[in-house]
Design an enzyme around this catalytic site. Structure first.
Site, PDB file in Angstrom:
ATOM      1  CD1 TRP A  75      -3.163   0.481   0.231  1.00 52.54           C
ATOM      2  CD2 TRP A  75      -2.369   2.056   1.588  1.00 52.54           C
ATOM      3  NE1 TRP A  75      -4.069   1.497   0.263  1.00 52.54           N
ATOM      4  CE2 TRP A  75      -3.617   2.475   1.082  1.00 52.54           C
ATOM      5  CE3 TRP A  75      -1.691   2.891   2.455  1.00 52.54           C
ATOM      6  CZ2 TRP A  75      -4.178   3.689   1.421  1.00 52.54           C
ATOM      7  CZ3 TRP A  75      -2.260   4.100   2.795  1.00 52.54           C
ATOM      8  CH2 TRP A  75      -3.503   4.484   2.278  1.00 52.54           C
ATOM      9  CG  ASN A 101       4.659  -4.520   5.931  1.00 55.66           C
ATOM     10  OD1 ASN A 101       4.734  -4.517   4.708  1.00 55.66           O
ATOM     11  ND2 ASN A 101       3.804  -5.258   6.606  1.00 55.66           N
ATOM     12  N   GLY A 102       6.719  -0.640   6.709  1.00 51.69           N
ATOM     13  CA  GLY A 102       7.223   0.415   7.582  1.00 51.69           C
ATOM     14  C   GLY A 102       7.813   1.544   6.761  1.00 51.69           C
ATOM     15  CD  GLU A 472     -15.225  13.618  12.927  1.00 51.14           C
ATOM     16  OE1 GLU A 472     -15.798  14.333  12.092  1.00 51.14           O
ATOM     17  OE2 GLU A 472     -14.980  12.411  12.722  1.00 51.14           O
ATOM     18  CE  LYS A 476     -17.014   9.506  12.226  1.00 50.22           C
ATOM     19  NZ  LYS A 476     -16.061  10.373  11.570  1.00 50.22           N
ATOM     20  CD  GLU A 479     -20.028   8.964   9.768  1.00 48.74           C
ATOM     21  OE1 GLU A 479     -20.100   8.864   8.536  1.00 48.74           O
ATOM     22  OE2 GLU A 479     -19.020   9.401  10.337  1.00 48.74           O
ATOM     23  CG  HIS A 495     -27.012  33.088  20.505  1.00 51.46           C
ATOM     24  ND1 HIS A 495     -27.361  34.378  20.844  1.00 51.46           N
ATOM     25  CD2 HIS A 495     -25.749  32.899  20.964  1.00 51.46           C
ATOM     26  CE1 HIS A 495     -26.326  34.960  21.453  1.00 51.46           C
ATOM     27  NE2 HIS A 495     -25.343  34.071  21.536  1.00 51.46           N
ATOM     28  CE  LYS A 594     -13.058   5.026   4.566  1.00 45.33           C
ATOM     29  NZ  LYS A 594     -13.294   5.780   5.815  1.00 45.33           N
TER      30      LYS A 594
HETATM   31  C1  F6R Z   1     -17.426  10.680   7.973  1.00 40.56           C
HETATM   32  C2  F6R Z   1     -16.749  10.535   6.692  1.00 40.56           C
HETATM   33  C3  F6R Z   1     -17.057  11.512   5.615  1.00 40.56           C
HETATM   34  C4  F6R Z   1     -15.780  11.885   4.862  1.00 40.56           C
HETATM   35  C5  F6R Z   1     -16.096  12.784   3.665  1.00 40.56           C
HETATM   36  C6  F6R Z   1     -14.853  13.244   2.957  1.00 40.56           C
HETATM   37  O1  F6R Z   1     -17.033   9.701   8.866  1.00 40.56           O
HETATM   38  O2  F6R Z   1     -15.981   9.642   6.501  1.00 40.56           O
HETATM   39  O3  F6R Z   1     -17.674  12.654   6.130  1.00 40.56           O
HETATM   40  O4  F6R Z   1     -14.919  12.542   5.757  1.00 40.56           O
HETATM   41  O5  F6R Z   1     -16.922  12.092   2.770  1.00 40.56           O
HETATM   42  O6  F6R Z   1     -14.110  12.163   2.491  1.00 40.56           O
HETATM   43  P1  F6R Z   1     -12.592  12.332   2.092  1.00 40.56           P
HETATM   44  O7  F6R Z   1     -11.837  12.686   3.322  1.00 40.56           O
HETATM   45  O8  F6R Z   1     -12.201  10.997   1.522  1.00 40.56           O
HETATM   46  O9  F6R Z   1     -12.526  13.423   1.074  1.00 40.56           O
END
Ligand code: F6R
Length: 599
Positions: A75, A101-102, A472, A476, A479, A495, A594
């Protein structure tokens, strides 16, 4: 995250075992794969590697009868994902093959020295230099050569080395990157993760930092850095293969939350000022940060941090809005933050910012992603692939990169003295330990999740650098648990949102020992006076907050501006446990993806 496998045994089935075991590491994510096998008949090491999947690697692979070999999924961290950068790497003679790795921190200096001595390199990786140093140190004994080699390395490594003249032998070394050894009858194995080997054995040695192992003719000998033999500790692992892919965790999200001490450490190790040498910091009057979702929240932390350390005004914009904003009369440095590097809104904003004549810097986790090709400069998080849809470990790495960047800009602009930078860096280096301390408090967090799991709405409040932590935390929670959650700057409650408070609406209040502390306490007073249950997240030693609530989560003392990192661990775990107790689909929440590649 890269994956490593090594095998040696009596039967000539190394190729089959190495590919099968490597496939079991696919869940970690990778962009290229490779294998090296000692062909005893020919007296050579055969190396096959390519960008793409293990399946694609297999298709071009001739059957090689071999009893010893190593394999790798890469990766990318140094050098884009392509065939030459894939592992294994070889030395000039082609007799030595190595997987790693590393991150080798001093690879540039080592590479320059090796080039001056006549070595030729084919890849852009830091790993390839290790094969060449082993070559230099090799005088007939592979174990000795690897022992001498690791003395020269700085950084982190899990390496496996084979040599054409040593069939039946693998030398393994570990420093700050996991490596396990396994054995069954005459077969001995090495892997970055026991998952790879569960089909073959349940007996493992978890190597410790600084150890070197000699796998030879069905035996394993373990040594410390001084070459003294040490007694191995064998452990039996009875995980199912599926459990093991998540490292024994129930969900990828939990695994990724627990990876944070090491991902933060990796982020610090991989910090590369060289990537910023061309940045026109002296010429910029302001900074604009553009991102979406969690990355946007990291950007908001970045605003406070850059303004504090570097004295430049910072605006933070959501990417989907940026492109509709009016161009400014002057250009500024634009920082685009994207875990995936593929978010359509962020890419569109990046193109617009360039069209408007701004210099652009990308912060991303994915090497070779679109953002890295389009931005003028790139910094990498090096957090390894994140599989859970909810971003966790990449958020804390983004925040850490922004600390480092703010210090760097502050220093280059003459706003900070070297001693100030060094002092703050020392504090930043303590963050992995602070995170570990919080991870050990899962039980407390779970109990609080029990308390809030039936809520229909939860508020998160914070001030200054923890206002983004509140946003944030709420993101979390909503979602993955599907509970409506909102983050507010604590001063904003009065307010409007205060109207909603009653005993059915829990409030998570984030405190820091800084200039906002007293104001936060009075906000908590306002909240508890309305009967809302308060969960306070505060620093160890806080004796005031208990006057308002019995539900307190303490994080270890850190420099106040660094508190968003430990706070994030609490809000991630609180969201995780709430979602789990509600029976939600944690790794793939409904309606979310994702990587959001549509605008
Ligand atoms: C929340 C989450 C999303 C991403 C957003 C941006 O847990 O994962 O809000 O942060 O869709 O994604 P990236 O960082 O890949 O541009």
């Amino acid at each position: 995250m890269c994956g490593i496998v090594g095998y040696t045994g009596e039967s000539l089935e190394a190729e089959e075992i190495l590919l099968d075991a490597l496939k079991r590491l696919e869940y970690r994510g990778y962009d290229s794969a490779g294998i090296a096998l000692i062909d005893e008949g020919e007296g050579v090491v055969e190396v096959f590697k390519r960008a793409g999947s293990i399946e694609e690697l297999k298709q071009g692979l001739p059957p090689v009868k071999s009893k010893t070999g190593i394999s790798h999924t890469r990766w990318a961290t140094h050098g884009v994902p392509n065939d030459v950068n894939a592992h294994p790497h070889t030395d000039c003679s082609g007799k030595i093959a190595l997987v790693h790795n590393g991150i080798i921190e001093n690879y540039k200096a080592l590479k320059e020295r090796l080039i001056a001595e006549g070595h030729q390199f084919s890849s852009d990786t830091d790993s390839e230099i290790i094969a060449h140093i082993v070559e230099e140190n090799y005088h007939g004994n592979l174990l000795d050569a690897v022992m001498k080699t690791v003395e020269e390395l700085k950084g982190s490594w899990a390496i496996l080395v084979i040599h054409a003249e040593h069939p039946g032998e693998i030398v393994a070394a570990r420093h700050e990157s996991p490596l396990v050894l396994g054995k069954k009858f005459d077969k001995v194995f090495a892997a970055s993760d026991p998952t790879a080997l569960l089909k073959y054995t349940d007996q493992f040695i978890f190597m410790e930092d600084g150890q070197i192992a000699h796998l030879k003719d069905g035996t394993i000998a373990l040594y410390d850095l001084k070459g003294k033999e040490v007694e191995p500790i064998w452990q039996r692992i009875t995980w199912s293969v599926e459990d093991a892919e998540k490292g024994g965790f129930e969900h990828y999200m939990l695994k990724e939350i627990y990876e944070q001490p090491s991902t933060i450490h990796q982020c610090l190790q991989g910090w590369d000022e060289g990537a910023l040498s061309e940045l026109n910091i002296e010429g910029t009057r302001s900074i604009t940060i553009v991102a979406c979702g969690t990355s946007y929240h990291a950007g908001l932390v970045g605003k406070y941090v850059i303004e504090t350390f570097a004295g430049l005004p910072v605006t933070v914009e959501t990417a989907s809005e940026y492109r509709y904003s009016s161009p400014k009369d002057f250009s500024s440095l634009h920082i685009f933050i994207s875990q995936s590097g593929e978010t359509a809104d962020t890419l569109a904003a990046l193109r617009e910012a360039k069209r408007r004549g701004n210099e652009t810097l990308a912060i991303t986790n994915v090497m070779g992603s679109t953002i890295t090709r389009e931005a003028h400069h790139t910094l990498y998080l090096r957090a390894g692939p994140e599989i859970g849809v909810a971003a966790t470990k990449t958020f804390t790495s983004q925040v850490v990169i922004l600390y480092l960047l703010a210090l760097y800009i502050g220093k280059r602009r003459g706003k900070l003295l070297s001693e100030e930078v060094e002092g703050t860096l020392r504090e930043i280096k303590h963050l992995p330990r602070a995170v570990e301390a919080i991870l050990s408090k899962e039980e407390e967090i779970r109990n609080l999740a029990e308390m809030i799991k039936e809520a229909t709405s939860i508020f998160y409040i914070g001030r200054f650098v923890n206002y983004p932590s509140a946003l944030e935390g709420a993101l979390k929670m909503k979602e993955i648990s599907y509970i409506h959650a909102e983050g507010y700057p604590a001063g904003e409650l009065k307010h409007g949102p205060l109207a909603l408070l009653d005993s059915s609406l829990p409030v998570v209040a984030i405190l820091t020992d800084d200039h906002t502390y007293d104001k936060m306490l009075s906000n908590i007073g306002e909240v508890s006076a309305r009967g809302s249950p308060v969960i306070a997240i505060t620093e160890e030693g806080d004796r005031e907050v208990v006057k308002y609530t019995e539900h307190v989560l303490y994080y270890p003392k850190v420099m106040p501006i660094l508190s968003p990192v430990p706070v994030a661990i609490y809000t991630q775990l609180l969201a995780y446990w709430t979602a789990r107790l509600r029976g939600c689909e944690i790794d793939k929440p409904r309606n979310l993806a994702k990587s959001v590649t549509v605008e």
